[in-house]
Design a protein around this motif. Structure first.
Motif, PDB file in Angstrom:
ATOM      1  N   ALA A   6       0.957  -1.107  -0.157  1.00 27.16           N
ATOM      2  CA  ALA A   6       0.113  -0.086   0.070  1.00 27.16           C
ATOM      3  C   ALA A   6       0.888   1.377  -0.124  1.00 27.16           C
ATOM      4  CB  ALA A   6      -0.857   0.221   1.215  1.00 27.16           C
ATOM      5  N   LYS A   7       0.700   1.966  -0.766  1.00 22.57           N
ATOM      6  CA  LYS A   7       1.178   3.439  -0.747  1.00 22.57           C
ATOM      7  C   LYS A   7       0.522   4.556   0.036  1.00 22.57           C
ATOM      8  CE  LYS A   7       2.439   4.629  -4.884  1.00 22.57           C
ATOM      9  NZ  LYS A   7       2.653   4.765  -6.294  1.00 22.57           N
ATOM     10  N   ILE A   8       0.975   4.836   1.263  1.00 20.80           N
ATOM     11  CA  ILE A   8       0.208   5.758   2.192  1.00 20.80           C
ATOM     12  C   ILE A   8       1.033   6.823   2.534  1.00 20.80           C
ATOM     13  CG2 ILE A   8      -1.060   5.975   4.287  1.00 20.80           C
ATOM     14  CD1 ILE A   8      -1.472   2.919   4.013  1.00 20.80           C
ATOM     15  N   ASP A   9       0.808   8.053   2.269  1.00 18.18           N
ATOM     16  CA  ASP A   9       1.492   9.305   2.408  1.00 18.18           C
ATOM     17  C   ASP A   9       2.968   9.083   2.404  1.00 18.18           C
ATOM     18  OD1 ASP A   9      -0.697  10.653   3.329  1.00 18.18           O
ATOM     19  OD2 ASP A   9      -0.647   9.937   5.286  1.00 18.18           O
ATOM     20  N   GLY A  10       3.344   8.590   1.043  1.00 18.82           N
ATOM     21  CA  GLY A  10       4.820   8.559   0.732  1.00 18.82           C
ATOM     22  C   GLY A  10       5.640   7.249   1.199  1.00 18.82           C
ATOM     23  N   SER A  11       4.751   6.322   2.105  1.00 22.99           N
ATOM     24  CA  SER A  11       5.408   5.279   2.638  1.00 22.99           C
ATOM     25  C   SER A  11       4.806   4.089   2.135  1.00 22.99           C
ATOM     26  CB  SER A  11       5.585   5.274   4.209  1.00 22.99           C
ATOM     27  OG  SER A  11       3.957   5.307   4.619  1.00 22.99           O
ATOM     28  N   ARG A  12       5.588   3.027   2.270  1.00 24.40           N
ATOM     29  CA  ARG A  12       4.986   1.755   1.919  1.00 24.40           C
ATOM     30  C   ARG A  12       4.565   0.720   2.831  1.00 24.40           C
ATOM     31  NH1 ARG A  12       8.639  -0.891  -2.758  1.00 24.40           N
ATOM     32  NH2 ARG A  12       9.526  -2.001  -1.089  1.00 24.40           N
ATOM     33  N   LYS A  13       3.471  -0.081   2.823  1.00 24.39           N
ATOM     34  CA  LYS A  13       3.324  -0.976   4.069  1.00 24.39           C
ATOM     35  C   LYS A  13       2.780  -2.283   3.099  1.00 24.39           C
ATOM     36  CE  LYS A  13      -0.289  -2.059   7.112  1.00 24.39           C
ATOM     37  NZ  LYS A  13      -1.855  -2.170   7.278  1.00 24.39           N
ATOM     38  N   GLU A  14       3.508  -3.426   3.599  1.00 19.90           N
ATOM     39  CA  GLU A  14       3.217  -4.623   2.743  1.00 19.90           C
ATOM     40  C   GLU A  14       1.710  -5.027   3.115  1.00 19.90           C
ATOM     41  OE1 GLU A  14       4.995  -8.918   1.681  1.00 19.90           O
ATOM     42  OE2 GLU A  14       6.223  -7.555   3.260  1.00 19.90           O
ATOM     43  N   LEU A  15       1.201  -5.520   1.914  1.00 23.14           N
ATOM     44  CA  LEU A  15      -0.267  -6.032   2.018  1.00 23.14           C
ATOM     45  C   LEU A  15      -0.376  -7.623   1.683  1.00 23.14           C
ATOM     46  CD1 LEU A  15      -2.227  -3.368  -0.154  1.00 23.14           C
ATOM     47  CD2 LEU A  15      -2.219  -3.640   2.308  1.00 23.14           C
ATOM     48  N   ASN A  16      -0.731  -8.326   2.241  1.00 16.82           N
ATOM     49  CA  ASN A  16      -0.518  -9.891   2.225  1.00 16.82           C
ATOM     50  C   ASN A  16      -2.071 -10.181   1.491  1.00 16.82           C
ATOM     51  OD1 ASN A  16       1.764 -10.501   3.566  1.00 16.82           O
ATOM     52  ND2 ASN A  16       0.279 -10.104   5.483  1.00 16.82           N
ATOM     53  N   LEU A  17      -1.901  -9.902   0.032  1.00 19.10           N
ATOM     54  CA  LEU A  17      -3.250 -10.396  -0.674  1.00 19.10           C
ATOM     55  C   LEU A  17      -2.832 -11.657  -1.332  1.00 19.10           C
ATOM     56  CD1 LEU A  17      -3.716  -7.113  -3.050  1.00 19.10           C
ATOM     57  CD2 LEU A  17      -4.583  -7.825  -0.734  1.00 19.10           C
ATOM     58  N   GLN A  18      -3.924 -12.632  -1.349  1.00 19.35           N
ATOM     59  CA  GLN A  18      -4.029 -13.931  -1.831  1.00 19.35           C
ATOM     60  C   GLN A  18      -3.807 -13.920  -3.322  1.00 19.35           C
ATOM     61  OE1 GLN A  18      -7.711 -15.998  -0.834  1.00 19.35           O
ATOM     62  NE2 GLN A  18      -6.885 -17.900  -1.730  1.00 19.35           N
ATOM     63  N   GLU A  19      -2.900 -15.019  -3.822  1.00 18.02           N
ATOM     64  CA  GLU A  19      -2.789 -15.167  -5.266  1.00 18.02           C
ATOM     65  C   GLU A  19      -4.025 -15.964  -5.577  1.00 18.02           C
ATOM     66  OE1 GLU A  19      -0.458 -14.711  -8.828  1.00 18.02           O
ATOM     67  OE2 GLU A  19      -0.108 -14.216  -6.591  1.00 18.02           O
ATOM     68  N   CYS A  20      -4.506 -15.802  -6.710  1.00 15.10           N
ATOM     69  CA  CYS A  20      -5.781 -16.437  -7.264  1.00 15.10           C
ATOM     70  C   CYS A  20      -5.284 -17.578  -8.255  1.00 15.10           C
ATOM     71  CB  CYS A  20      -6.523 -15.457  -8.175  1.00 15.10           C
ATOM     72  SG  CYS A  20      -8.124 -16.013  -8.713  1.00 15.10           S
ATOM     73  N   ASN A  21      -5.679 -18.601  -8.111  1.00 13.60           N
ATOM     74  CA  ASN A  21      -5.433 -19.664  -9.039  1.00 13.60           C
ATOM     75  C   ASN A  21      -6.272 -19.415 -10.187  1.00 13.60           C
ATOM     76  OD1 ASN A  21      -3.224 -21.129  -7.647  1.00 13.60           O
ATOM     77  ND2 ASN A  21      -4.938 -22.006  -6.425  1.00 13.60           N
ATOM     78  N   MET A  22      -5.665 -19.307 -11.441  1.00 18.14           N
ATOM     79  CA  MET A  22      -6.443 -18.887 -12.574  1.00 18.14           C
ATOM     80  C   MET A  22      -6.753 -20.265 -13.383  1.00 18.14           C
ATOM     81  SD  MET A  22      -6.396 -15.946 -12.073  1.00 18.14           S
ATOM     82  CE  MET A  22      -7.156 -15.106 -13.547  1.00 18.14           C
ATOM     83  N   PRO A  23      -8.012 -20.246 -13.941  1.00 22.13           N
ATOM     84  CA  PRO A  23      -8.650 -21.471 -14.920  1.00 22.13           C
ATOM     85  C   PRO A  23      -7.919 -21.782 -16.221  1.00 22.13           C
ATOM     86  CG  PRO A  23     -10.064 -19.488 -15.128  1.00 22.13           C
ATOM     87  CD  PRO A  23      -9.147 -18.831 -14.006  1.00 22.13           C
ATOM     88  N   PHE A  24      -6.734 -21.278 -16.482  1.00 24.40           N
ATOM     89  CA  PHE A  24      -6.163 -21.288 -17.685  1.00 24.40           C
ATOM     90  C   PHE A  24      -4.521 -21.158 -17.360  1.00 24.40           C
ATOM     91  CE2 PHE A  24      -7.495 -16.668 -16.983  1.00 24.40           C
ATOM     92  CZ  PHE A  24      -6.396 -16.079 -16.739  1.00 24.40           C
ATOM     93  N   LYS A  25      -3.904 -21.472 -18.166  1.00 23.24           N
ATOM     94  CA  LYS A  25      -2.329 -21.859 -18.117  1.00 23.24           C
ATOM     95  C   LYS A  25      -1.768 -20.302 -18.162  1.00 23.24           C
ATOM     96  CE  LYS A  25       1.830 -23.930 -20.295  1.00 23.24           C
ATOM     97  NZ  LYS A  25       2.173 -25.050 -20.885  1.00 23.24           N
ATOM     98  N   THR A  26      -0.648 -20.115 -17.339  1.00 26.77           N
ATOM     99  CA  THR A  26      -0.209 -18.803 -16.879  1.00 26.77           C
ATOM    100  C   THR A  26       1.263 -18.782 -16.896  1.00 26.77           C
ATOM    101  OG1 THR A  26      -0.168 -18.681 -14.515  1.00 26.77           O
ATOM    102  CG2 THR A  26      -2.169 -18.214 -15.588  1.00 26.77           C
ATOM    103  N   LYS A  27       1.816 -17.755 -16.789  1.00 30.13           N
ATOM    104  CA  LYS A  27       3.200 -17.365 -16.315  1.00 30.13           C
ATOM    105  C   LYS A  27       3.537 -17.239 -15.019  1.00 30.13           C
ATOM    106  CE  LYS A  27       4.968 -17.728 -20.672  1.00 30.13           C
ATOM    107  NZ  LYS A  27       6.004 -18.669 -21.268  1.00 30.13           N
ATOM    108  N   GLN A  28       2.148 -17.514 -14.221  1.00 33.38           N
ATOM    109  CA  GLN A  28       2.246 -17.297 -12.822  1.00 33.38           C
ATOM    110  C   GLN A  28       3.287 -17.768 -11.967  1.00 33.38           C
ATOM    111  OE1 GLN A  28      -1.497 -18.367 -11.712  1.00 33.38           O
ATOM    112  NE2 GLN A  28      -1.583 -17.189  -9.866  1.00 33.38           N
ATOM    113  N   ARG A  29       3.793 -16.789 -10.955  1.00 30.95           N
ATOM    114  CA  ARG A  29       4.848 -17.369  -9.911  1.00 30.95           C
ATOM    115  C   ARG A  29       4.209 -17.272  -8.614  1.00 30.95           C
ATOM    116  NH1 ARG A  29      10.503 -16.791 -11.198  1.00 30.95           N
ATOM    117  NH2 ARG A  29      10.701 -16.501  -8.840  1.00 30.95           N
ATOM    118  N   LYS A  30       4.421 -18.595  -8.071  1.00 26.80           N
ATOM    119  CA  LYS A  30       3.444 -18.717  -6.811  1.00 26.80           C
ATOM    120  C   LYS A  30       4.801 -18.959  -5.479  1.00 26.80           C
ATOM    121  CE  LYS A  30      -0.053 -20.717  -8.607  1.00 26.80           C
ATOM    122  NZ  LYS A  30      -0.830 -21.755  -9.099  1.00 26.80           N
TER     123      LYS A  30
END
Length: 182
Positions: free
Chosen positions: A158-182
């Motif tokens: 997250a970018k809040i007032d010029g600083s960064r705070k890590e967000l733990n967003l879940q990775e979505c498994n896609m229903p198709f082939k991807t170049k996704q890194r897990k």
């Protein structure tokens, strides 16, 4: 004196042309990534996807639905050659409004789809090769909506007032082939 004015005029014209070319290239990359996502969803069983239009009309980049599984995704797609890709808060907000509208679907999620191209921009017209990476993050609706950025390593901040705070967003498994890194 006259030759200086002509020189300055030529330089500013050249700079303007280069900026216009760069902007056009960025738009084309964005369109191509959105188009790729639509084609991938449409090739997956029971999915239908649509590119919704230009950013000026307050729509998500892509809408994907699976009526059999009662699932809808609104997708904000970002693609580029840098080491981080930003998403403005208003684009997340607009995607959330859309999934809330379609309450007939049991699973309604906002996805942030990032594609880091296989070339990293070092400067004007200078690139180095790297691995192509894709990340598909599910926005957590319990979070405050904020500007955020995804790094080449797949971390979201997250970018809040010029600083960064890590967000733990879940990775979505896609229903198709991807170049996704897990």
């Amino acid at each position: 004196m006259r030759s200086k004015i002509i020189t300055v005029s030529k330089l500013s014209k050249k700079t303007k042309t280069n900026n216009q070319k760069a902007a056009k290239t960025r738009r084309q990359r964005g369109y191509q990534w959105e188009d790729t996502l639509v084609k991938r969803f449409n090739s997956a069983s029971n999915w239908k996807a649509f590119r919704l239009g230009s950013p000026s009309i307050a729509l998500p980049d892509v809408l994907a639905v699976n009526t059999e599984n009662s699932t809808i995704f609104t997708i904000e797609a970002k693609s580029g050659t840098s080491t981080s890709l930003p998403v403005p808060f208003d684009q997340i907000e607009r995607c959330l409004e859309w999934v809330k509208t379609f309450d007939i679907y049991k699973k309604r999620q906002v996805l942030l789809a990032f594609k880091f191209l296989s070339k990293k921009r070092l400067g004007v017209g200078k690139y180095e090769s790297r691995e192509l990476r894709e990340f598909y993050k599910i926005w957590d609706e319990t979070l405050d909506i904020t500007d955020c950025v995804c790094t080449y390593e797949g971390k979201i901040y997250a970018k809040i007032d010029g600083s960064r705070k890590e967000l733990n967003l879940q990775e979505c498994n896609m229903p198709f082939k991807t170049k996704q890194r897990k």
